[in-house]
Design a protein around this motif. Structure first.
Motif, PDB file in Angstrom:
ATOM      1  N   MET A 187       7.348  47.066  -3.176  1.00  0.00           N
ATOM      2  CA  MET A 187       8.606  47.458  -2.551  1.00  0.00           C
ATOM      3  C   MET A 187       9.775  47.222  -3.499  1.00  0.00           C
ATOM      4  O   MET A 187      10.698  48.039  -3.581  1.00  0.00           O
ATOM      5  CB  MET A 187       8.815  46.669  -1.261  1.00  0.00           C
ATOM      6  CG  MET A 187       7.804  46.963  -0.168  1.00  0.00           C
ATOM      7  SD  MET A 187       7.832  45.748   1.179  1.00  0.00           S
ATOM      8  CE  MET A 187       9.537  45.829   1.689  1.00  0.00           C
ATOM      9  N   LEU A 188       9.726  46.117  -4.244  1.00  0.00           N
ATOM     10  CA  LEU A 188      10.803  45.789  -5.169  1.00  0.00           C
ATOM     11  C   LEU A 188      10.896  46.806  -6.297  1.00  0.00           C
ATOM     12  O   LEU A 188      11.990  47.263  -6.658  1.00  0.00           O
ATOM     13  CB  LEU A 188      10.570  44.383  -5.742  1.00  0.00           C
ATOM     14  CG  LEU A 188      11.593  43.861  -6.749  1.00  0.00           C
ATOM     15  CD1 LEU A 188      12.936  43.638  -6.072  1.00  0.00           C
ATOM     16  CD2 LEU A 188      11.095  42.557  -7.369  1.00  0.00           C
ATOM     17  N   VAL A 189       9.760  47.173  -6.851  1.00  0.00           N
ATOM     18  CA  VAL A 189       9.744  48.098  -7.992  1.00  0.00           C
ATOM     19  C   VAL A 189      10.104  49.510  -7.562  1.00  0.00           C
ATOM     20  O   VAL A 189      10.866  50.210  -8.230  1.00  0.00           O
ATOM     21  CB  VAL A 189       8.361  48.064  -8.670  1.00  0.00           C
ATOM     22  CG1 VAL A 189       8.269  49.152  -9.744  1.00  0.00           C
ATOM     23  CG2 VAL A 189       8.098  46.696  -9.282  1.00  0.00           C
ATOM     24  N   SER A 190       9.557  49.955  -6.420  1.00  0.00           N
ATOM     25  CA  SER A 190       9.784  51.329  -5.979  1.00  0.00           C
ATOM     26  C   SER A 190      11.136  51.505  -5.296  1.00  0.00           C
ATOM     27  O   SER A 190      11.692  52.602  -5.282  1.00  0.00           O
ATOM     28  CB  SER A 190       8.674  51.758  -5.013  1.00  0.00           C
ATOM     29  OG  SER A 190       8.732  51.014  -3.811  1.00  0.00           O
ATOM     30  N   GLY A 191      11.648  50.429  -4.719  1.00  0.00           N
ATOM     31  CA  GLY A 191      12.901  50.528  -3.980  1.00  0.00           C
ATOM     32  C   GLY A 191      12.729  51.050  -2.577  1.00  0.00           C
ATOM     33  O   GLY A 191      13.703  51.167  -1.825  1.00  0.00           O
ATOM     34  N   ASP A 192      11.478  51.369  -2.197  1.00  0.00           N
ATOM     35  CA  ASP A 192      11.208  51.881  -0.856  1.00  0.00           C
ATOM     36  C   ASP A 192      10.769  50.756   0.063  1.00  0.00           C
ATOM     37  O   ASP A 192      10.065  49.828  -0.360  1.00  0.00           O
ATOM     38  CB  ASP A 192      10.105  52.944  -0.897  1.00  0.00           C
ATOM     39  CG  ASP A 192      10.523  54.156  -1.727  1.00  0.00           C
ATOM     40  OD1 ASP A 192      11.740  54.450  -1.756  1.00  0.00           O
ATOM     41  OD2 ASP A 192       9.650  54.784  -2.350  1.00  0.00           O
ATOM     42  N   THR A 193      11.180  50.838   1.304  1.00  0.00           N
ATOM     43  CA  THR A 193      10.750  49.876   2.309  1.00  0.00           C
ATOM     44  C   THR A 193       9.779  50.565   3.252  1.00  0.00           C
ATOM     45  O   THR A 193      10.175  51.441   4.027  1.00  0.00           O
ATOM     46  CB  THR A 193      11.948  49.342   3.117  1.00  0.00           C
ATOM     47  OG1 THR A 193      12.891  48.754   2.221  1.00  0.00           O
ATOM     48  CG2 THR A 193      11.488  48.314   4.139  1.00  0.00           C
ATOM     49  N   PRO A 194       8.475  50.212   3.184  1.00  0.00           N
ATOM     50  CA  PRO A 194       7.512  50.881   4.053  1.00  0.00           C
ATOM     51  C   PRO A 194       7.709  50.473   5.508  1.00  0.00           C
ATOM     52  O   PRO A 194       8.300  49.432   5.806  1.00  0.00           O
ATOM     53  CB  PRO A 194       6.167  50.376   3.508  1.00  0.00           C
ATOM     54  CG  PRO A 194       6.481  49.056   2.890  1.00  0.00           C
ATOM     55  CD  PRO A 194       7.877  49.196   2.338  1.00  0.00           C
ATOM     56  N   SER A 195       7.200  51.297   6.384  1.00  0.00           N
ATOM     57  CA  SER A 195       7.262  50.968   7.800  1.00  0.00           C
ATOM     58  C   SER A 195       6.346  49.781   8.089  1.00  0.00           C
ATOM     59  O   SER A 195       5.467  49.434   7.299  1.00  0.00           O
ATOM     60  CB  SER A 195       6.815  52.164   8.638  1.00  0.00           C
ATOM     61  OG  SER A 195       5.455  52.468   8.383  1.00  0.00           O
ATOM     62  N   THR A 196       6.560  49.174   9.230  1.00  0.00           N
ATOM     63  CA  THR A 196       5.736  48.024   9.618  1.00  0.00           C
ATOM     64  C   THR A 196       4.271  48.419   9.692  1.00  0.00           C
ATOM     65  O   THR A 196       3.386  47.685   9.242  1.00  0.00           O
ATOM     66  CB  THR A 196       6.194  47.470  10.975  1.00  0.00           C
ATOM     67  OG1 THR A 196       7.575  47.103  10.886  1.00  0.00           O
ATOM     68  CG2 THR A 196       5.369  46.261  11.369  1.00  0.00           C
ATOM     69  N   GLY A 197       4.022  49.627  10.227  1.00  0.00           N
ATOM     70  CA  GLY A 197       2.635  50.089  10.350  1.00  0.00           C
ATOM     71  C   GLY A 197       1.962  50.264   9.009  1.00  0.00           C
ATOM     72  O   GLY A 197       0.816  49.850   8.813  1.00  0.00           O
ATOM     73  N   SER A 198       2.670  50.897   8.067  1.00  0.00           N
ATOM     74  CA  SER A 198       2.065  51.119   6.749  1.00  0.00           C
ATOM     75  C   SER A 198       1.879  49.811   5.994  1.00  0.00           C
ATOM     76  O   SER A 198       0.900  49.622   5.267  1.00  0.00           O
ATOM     77  CB  SER A 198       2.927  52.080   5.932  1.00  0.00           C
ATOM     78  OG  SER A 198       4.231  51.557   5.723  1.00  0.00           O
ATOM     79  N   ALA A 199       2.826  48.865   6.172  1.00  0.00           N
ATOM     80  CA  ALA A 199       2.691  47.561   5.522  1.00  0.00           C
ATOM     81  C   ALA A 199       1.483  46.806   6.068  1.00  0.00           C
ATOM     82  O   ALA A 199       0.709  46.216   5.299  1.00  0.00           O
ATOM     83  CB  ALA A 199       3.955  46.738   5.720  1.00  0.00           C
ATOM     84  N   LEU A 200       1.317  46.835   7.410  1.00  0.00           N
ATOM     85  CA  LEU A 200       0.164  46.174   8.001  1.00  0.00           C
ATOM     86  C   LEU A 200      -1.135  46.856   7.599  1.00  0.00           C
ATOM     87  O   LEU A 200      -2.160  46.189   7.381  1.00  0.00           O
ATOM     88  CB  LEU A 200       0.299  46.157   9.531  1.00  0.00           C
ATOM     89  CG  LEU A 200       1.396  45.249  10.097  1.00  0.00           C
ATOM     90  CD1 LEU A 200       1.493  45.424  11.609  1.00  0.00           C
ATOM     91  CD2 LEU A 200       1.115  43.785   9.752  1.00  0.00           C
ATOM     92  N   ALA A 201      -1.100  48.190   7.473  1.00  0.00           N
ATOM     93  CA  ALA A 201      -2.297  48.916   7.046  1.00  0.00           C
ATOM     94  C   ALA A 201      -2.678  48.539   5.616  1.00  0.00           C
ATOM     95  O   ALA A 201      -3.871  48.361   5.302  1.00  0.00           O
ATOM     96  CB  ALA A 201      -2.058  50.426   7.158  1.00  0.00           C
ATOM     97  N   LEU A 202      -1.678  48.419   4.750  1.00  0.00           N
ATOM     98  CA  LEU A 202      -1.944  48.020   3.371  1.00  0.00           C
ATOM     99  C   LEU A 202      -2.503  46.605   3.318  1.00  0.00           C
ATOM    100  O   LEU A 202      -3.462  46.317   2.586  1.00  0.00           O
ATOM    101  CB  LEU A 202      -0.663  48.104   2.541  1.00  0.00           C
ATOM    102  CG  LEU A 202      -0.771  47.691   1.062  1.00  0.00           C
ATOM    103  CD1 LEU A 202      -1.760  48.575   0.331  1.00  0.00           C
ATOM    104  CD2 LEU A 202       0.603  47.748   0.394  1.00  0.00           C
ATOM    105  N   LEU A 203      -1.924  45.702   4.113  1.00  0.00           N
ATOM    106  CA  LEU A 203      -2.404  44.330   4.159  1.00  0.00           C
ATOM    107  C   LEU A 203      -3.841  44.280   4.672  1.00  0.00           C
ATOM    108  O   LEU A 203      -4.681  43.548   4.128  1.00  0.00           O
ATOM    109  CB  LEU A 203      -1.488  43.502   5.070  1.00  0.00           C
ATOM    110  CG  LEU A 203      -1.789  42.002   5.182  1.00  0.00           C
ATOM    111  CD1 LEU A 203      -1.616  41.324   3.832  1.00  0.00           C
ATOM    112  CD2 LEU A 203      -0.880  41.353   6.223  1.00  0.00           C
TER     113      LEU A 203
END
Length: 416
Positions: A187-203
């Motif tokens: 998120m820091l490098v891209s500057g994008d903030t993913p949605s809660t769903g996508s963040a949980l999916a990635l985790l």
């Protein structure tokens, strides 16, 4: 590469010898203390114009070593497997819920507490750090390192259940912390903030995929070990499973650390009981204990030497002290408080929350993650804060945890 490895091993061996003969601290702590003192002496001598060449040589050696790459892509897989190999799964099973909750929920809560705590505290000491960097710092400083503390806990007579909780939490929160760090860094490098769903999916993909891959890798390795009875081949199979499995996990973009922990648990329990002769068990244990001791000694020497590469100033040192306070507060809230409230339910002694809070040492993983941040002034600040917390936790907490165990747990047990 061979020259660098030789230099690291020679320095580590000499410092381990000096520690054993004269200092007599636990090996990992002792070699780090000596390396740190020698580095500071070199800095002092360089300031007065005596040993510029020696400082230049040490800095060139450190620059030739990619600390982050060496640990995260090399040492970490071996260290996590070796640590998990000696955890009794039948005993850990009874404590699976506190271990799982502390490793998963505790690490996430700690990341948030440290991140927002540092973001709030730094302006008071004249430093500014964006919130995302503060959260990244929270993620990299939250994983704990059981290496330096486990021997002290044993010598202090800590209850077995408490040792298992500390070891299990530390093994799993390393993997969870690395996953959270990778998510925040992306998120820091891209500057994008993913949605809660996508963040949980990635985790879930990183952590769940790592655990699933570890189960498969552990089972396949177990079946291969069971089909032969030759300790040289079996030791080689475990080494191949760790190095090859970690590389494949990285290629699949799943958590290599969690995969190594699960693989180590399977080989150390099912594999040890059903697939190995007494001779193989003896050689396997000796091999991985030596790997564990040698790599940890090298790692802590590098931490002690790394002080030369960090730019300290009065505001940074004050901020480092604030980071130590915030980190300890976070540990007490995310781990100490739940254990104080629920520890009796899981059969832990009354004073366990104090041991778990003070015994949450930070180590090489935190330094390596900080060094992997993008170059810039914010990275330098995060690295300095990380170094302050790591050195404090190893020297102050590591050397006093035995006393905390005796006062908090052993005395309570004797009184009861």
């Amino acid at each position: 590469m061979l020259d660098i490895a030789a230099a690291c091993l020679v320095v580590t061996a000499l410092l381990a010898y000096l520690n054993h003969r004269f200092v007599r601290l636990p090996t990992t702590i002792g070699v780090m203390v000596i390396a740190l003192v020698l580095s500071l002496v070199i800095v002092g001598l360089d300031i007065i114009g005596v040993s510029h060449a020696l400082r230049t040589y040490e800095e060139s050696l450190l620059r030739s070593i990619d600390f982050s790459d060496v640990l995260m892509q090399g040492m970490l897989s071996l260290l996590l497997f070796a640590g998990a190999l000696h955890v009794d799964l039948s005993e850990l099973k009874a404590l699976r819920w506190p271990v799982a909750s502390l490793a998963l929920i505790g690490t996430m809560v700690s990341t948030l507490i440290v991140g927002y705590g540092i973001w709030t505290a730094l302006p008071w000491v004249g430093l500014e750090l964006p919130l995302m960097y503060c959260l990244v710092f929270g993620a990299l400083i939250s994983p704990t390192d059981p290496i330096a503390v486990m021997g002290i806990l044993k010598s202090a007579g800590a209850p077995k259940d408490l040792e298992l909780v500390i070891a299990g939490e530390s093994l799993f929160n390393d993997g969870v912390g690395v996953v959270i760090f990778a998510l925040l860094l992306g998120m820091l490098v891209s500057g994008d903030t993913p949605s809660t769903g996508s963040a949980l999916a990635l985790l879930a993909r990183e952590a769940g995929g790592g655990i699933a891959f570890g189960l498969v890798l552990g089972y396949v390795t177990y079946r291969m070990l069971k089909s032969v009875d030759e300790y040289q081949v079996e030791v080689l199979l475990t080494l191949a499973a760790v190095t090859g499995g970690y590389a494949l996990a990285r290629y699949l973009h799943i958590s290599g650390p969690l995969a190594m922990v699960v693989t180590g648990l399977i080989i150390g329990n099912q594999g040890r009981a059903l697939a190995m002769s007494d001779t193989t068990r003896r050689y396997l244990d000796m091999f991985w204990e030596l790997i564990d001791e040698i790599l940890n000694a090298v790692l802590f020497v590098l931490i002690g030497m790394e002080v030369l590469m960090i730019n300290f100033s009065v505001p940074v040192l004050v901020a480092g002290a604030a980071a130590i306070v915030v980190t300890l507060l976070s540990r007490s809230l995310s781990v100490g408080l739940p254990v104080a409230a629920l520890g009796g339910h899981f059969g832990l002694p009354n004073g366990s929350w104090r041991v778990l809070t003070w015994g949450g040492l930070r180590g090489g993983i935190s330094v390596a993650l900080a060094l992997s941040l993008p170059l810039g002034p914010h990275r330098d600040t995060v690295l300095a804060l990380t170094y302050c917390v790591v050195v404090f936790s190893i020297l102050v907490q590591g050397l006093s945890i035995g006393h905390v165990v005796r006062v908090s747990v052993c005395d309570d047990s004797n009184n009861s």
